[in-house]
Design an enzyme around this catalytic site. Structure first.
Site, short mmCIF file in Angstrom:
data_model
loop_
_atom_site.label_atom_id
_atom_site.label_comp_id
_atom_site.label_asym_id
_atom_site.label_seq_id
_atom_site.Cartn_x
_atom_site.Cartn_y
_atom_site.Cartn_z
N GLU A 442 3.15 8.01 11.52
CA GLU A 442 2.76 8.53 12.82
C GLU A 442 1.25 8.74 12.94
O GLU A 442 0.76 9.29 13.90
CB GLU A 442 3.53 9.81 13.16
CG GLU A 442 3.58 10.84 12.08
CD GLU A 442 4.47 12.04 12.45
OE1 GLU A 442 4.90 12.18 13.60
OE2 GLU A 442 4.71 12.86 11.54
N ASP A 466 3.41 10.89 17.97
CA ASP A 466 2.10 11.16 17.36
C ASP A 466 1.32 9.87 17.15
O ASP A 466 0.10 9.87 17.26
CB ASP A 466 2.29 11.89 16.03
CG ASP A 466 2.48 13.38 16.26
OD1 ASP A 466 1.74 13.94 17.08
OD2 ASP A 466 3.40 13.97 15.66
N CYS A 513 11.79 7.19 15.53
CA CYS A 513 12.42 8.45 15.93
C CYS A 513 11.62 9.19 16.98
O CYS A 513 11.94 10.29 17.38
CB CYS A 513 12.70 9.34 14.73
SG CYS A 513 11.20 9.87 13.90
C1 PEP Z 1 6.81 11.75 16.60
O1 PEP Z 1 5.65 12.13 16.43
O2 PEP Z 1 7.10 10.70 17.21
C2 PEP Z 1 7.93 12.55 16.08
C3 PEP Z 1 9.16 12.09 16.11
O3 PEP Z 1 7.66 13.79 15.63
P1 PEP Z 1 7.35 15.04 16.58
O4 PEP Z 1 7.61 14.61 18.00
O5 PEP Z 1 8.21 16.14 16.16
O6 PEP Z 1 5.91 15.28 16.32
MG MG Z 2 5.28 13.72 15.00
#
Ligand code: PEP
Ligand code: MG
Length: 587
Positions: A442, A466, A513
């Site tokens: 990320e 991210d 994800c």
């Molecule tokens: C993302 O950054 O895509 C991620 C799944 O983590 P979060 O949204 O919790 O930062």
């Molecule tokens: Mg993230």
């Protein structure tokens, strides 16, 4: 009442019709000022009048409640009335005004802070949470003192309360820590003045599976408590005080939308396989163990991201090993052998343990967050790793590390994992010795170096939220730059493609994800790029599956190749839209 529209960014689809419930920020508006001696009596009368006004309002609201209104509503108003009768709120602030020669708002806020502090010392969680009643009632008094009480009549407020299930939450901003608490309430929709489409607050709003809109700029100021509103999460529009014809039209649209959602239920147990036989794993993202109910209802075949940081929020002390173990084990057992990817703590930036924490560093998203925080606090990390390992004995758990940017972070993590394993072995506590370890890709640095990470990890998971933020230098929580946040930016697509390629080369699975995974308009592109596992909020599983069932994987690969060869976002966007519209088998 005048009807008007406000436009923002829709983050969760659907249409809700209900009454505004304003999350007050009156407490934030309180300032301190000193008064000359001769004005003190005046200030005390101002305070006494405000208390009397709030009492009258509450009594009227209570009378206005319908007979069939939930019993808790009346009890809740009764509690507030009792609190106003209590000396600690009705008398002590007067002493403070007198002794400190300060304004009434300041005095009651000081007293409230003191009471809240005492509540926080209470062991019993239920009683401790009663501090919210103190805060709410003090907010009412402060609103009156500040000269902006609710502009609706008590009768209108009572009407809004009578339709509790149709309340629409209107807030200037909501921290993820606050938003997680809304999971226990049944709001019909959720709207905020600020926030980006993939801010954690927006993600939580989406997980509530109710229409939600962010970046409405002035909604909190323009909308009054109890006003009737339509929230169209698909179009990002809020209609306040709609006239009859608009209301009828939206009721129809609402019915249609609900019908479509019901139709999608038909494919709930259908396997996600393309027309030419490519099977895709559709997994769910969860924030709290209770979310597993929605996971089973959605037809998801596993959990691709369990964001454990939410267990650490809204509390003064970190959960201990036992509490964490129970949470993870509950999820593991509920999933009955299906894969569960649990991400280690991703606290920091906008995800603070306490919503009131003031973040003092200039760039919190670039600061001590996620794995950086865990490596800086090895004891906290050790506790979580032990809890995860212990839970791994009860289900198919894999561990996922957030925000990796260097291999050394990964190696330190592995050492700490080994240390946690050794400590369990010593105590003869069972765990899965071969638990898989994955890393989130990320940060652009990790995507560019994905091959090196893939070599040392069992699987990769792309956190597009991210990845986009850090690639495009756009704060995902800042609505001022939300229009620039684009998952189709060629550089973002290239980084995703590089990660997929690294996984393919080293035989390691790669999933997405981030929120891109749950956007049905991007499903064909992601599958075409080679992804075979997508993890999203349970409410998106069926619409994504529908796209897969209608697609030819070979055709998607060709289309994706063409899209990836483009370097201009203005050309990429229409092409993605065109491929989404084209019937299958046609290029
Ligand atoms: C993302 O950054 O895509 C991620 C799944 O983590 P979060 O949204 O919790 O930062
Ligand atoms: Mg993230």
């Amino acid at each position: 009442m005048t009807s008007f529209c406000i436009y923002g960014v829709g983050v969760s689809s659907g249409i809700a019709i209900g009454h505004a419930h304003l999350v007050s920020n009156a407490l934030l508006e309180v300032v301190h000022y000193q008064l000359p001696k001769h004005l003190i009596d005046n200030e005390i009368s101002r305070f006494t009048d405000a208390i009397a006004t709030v009492k009258q309002d509450l009594v009227k609201i209570n009378h206005g409640l319908r007979k069939n209104a939930p019993a808790e509503l009346s009890a809740f108003i009764g509690t507030h009335l009792m609190m106003l009768e209590d000396k600690s709120l009705s008398e002590i602030p007067k002493d403070i005004i007198r002794h400190e020669q300060c304004n009434a708002e300041w005095a009651i806020k000081l007293q409230m802070d003191d009471i809240v502090e005492q509540f926080e010392l209470i062991e019993d969680e239920y009683l401790r949470e009663r501090k919210q009643d103190v805060i709410q009632v003090v907010e009412r008094v402060i609103k009156v003192l500040l000269g902006h009480p609710s502009q609706l009549s008590s009768e209108q407020q009572a009407n809004a309360l009578n339709e509790e299930r149709k309340l629409i939450l209107v807030a200037h901003d909501i921290s993820p820590a606050d938003a997680i608490q809304f999971k226990q309430h049944e709001f019909a929709a959720f709207i905020t003045d600020v926030g980006g489409i993939t801010s954690h607050t927006a993600i939580l709003a989406r997980s509530l599976n109710i229409p939600s809109i962010v970046a409405l700029q002035k909604a909190r100021d323009l909308i009054r408590d109890g006003e009737l509103m339509i929230v169209d999460g698909s179009q990002g529009v809020v209609i306040v005080n709609p006239d009859k014809s608009i209301l009828t039209e939206y009721k129809l649209r609402q019915e249609q939308w609900e019908l479509e959602q019901q139709k999608l239920q038909r494919i709930k147990s259908t396997k996600a396989i393309t027309l030419d036989g490519t099977s895709i794993d559709l997994y769910a993202n969860i924030e709290v163990p209770e979310d597993v109910v929605a996971v089973s209802a959605s037809g998801a075949t596993g959990i691709g991201l369990y964001r454990t940081e939410f267990l650490f929020m809204n509390r003064r002390e970190m959960p201990d090993e036992e509490e964490q173990f129970i949470a993870y084990k509950t999820v593991a057992q509920a999933m009955k052998g299906a894969e569960i990817i649990i991400r280690t703590l991703d606290l920091g930036a906008d995800k603070q343990m306490n919503p009131d924490t003031v973040v003092t560093c200039a760039n919190p998203a670039l600061g001590l967050r996620a794995i950086r925080y865990c490596l800086a606090e090895p004891q906290i990390f050790h506790t979580q790793l032990r809890a995860l390992l212990r839970a791994s004995y009860f289900g198919n758990i894999k561990i996922l590390i957030p925000m990796l940017s260097t291999l050394s972070e990964l190696r330190q993590t592995k050492l700490l994992l080994e240390r946690a394993k050794a400590s369990l072995r010593k105590q003869n506590i069972a765990f899965n010795e071969n638990i898989a370890l994955g890393g989130m890709i990320e940060i652009p640095a990790a995507a560019i170096n994905a091959e090196a990470f893939a070599k040392e990890l069992d699987f990769l998971s792309i956190g597009t939220n991210d990845l986009i933020q850090y690639t495009l230098a756009i704060d995902r929580t800042d609505d001022a730059v939300a229009h620039l946040y684009n998952p189709l930016h060629p550089s973002v697509l290239k980084l995703i493609a590089m990660t997929i390629k690294a996984g393919e080369k080293l035989g390691k699975s790669v999933s997405v994800c981030g929120e891109m995974a749950g956007d049905a308009k991007l499903t064909k592109l992601l599958i075409g790029m080679g992804l075979r596992q997508l993890s999203m909020h349970p409410s998106h599983i069926l619409s994504v599956k529908q796209q897969i069932l209608r697609s030819q994987q070979t055709q998607l690969s060709d289309n994706a190749r063409k899209i990836l060869s483009l370097t201009d976002l203005e050309k990429i966007e229409p092409l993605v839209a065109k491929y989404n519209e084209l019937p299958n088998l046609i290029n």
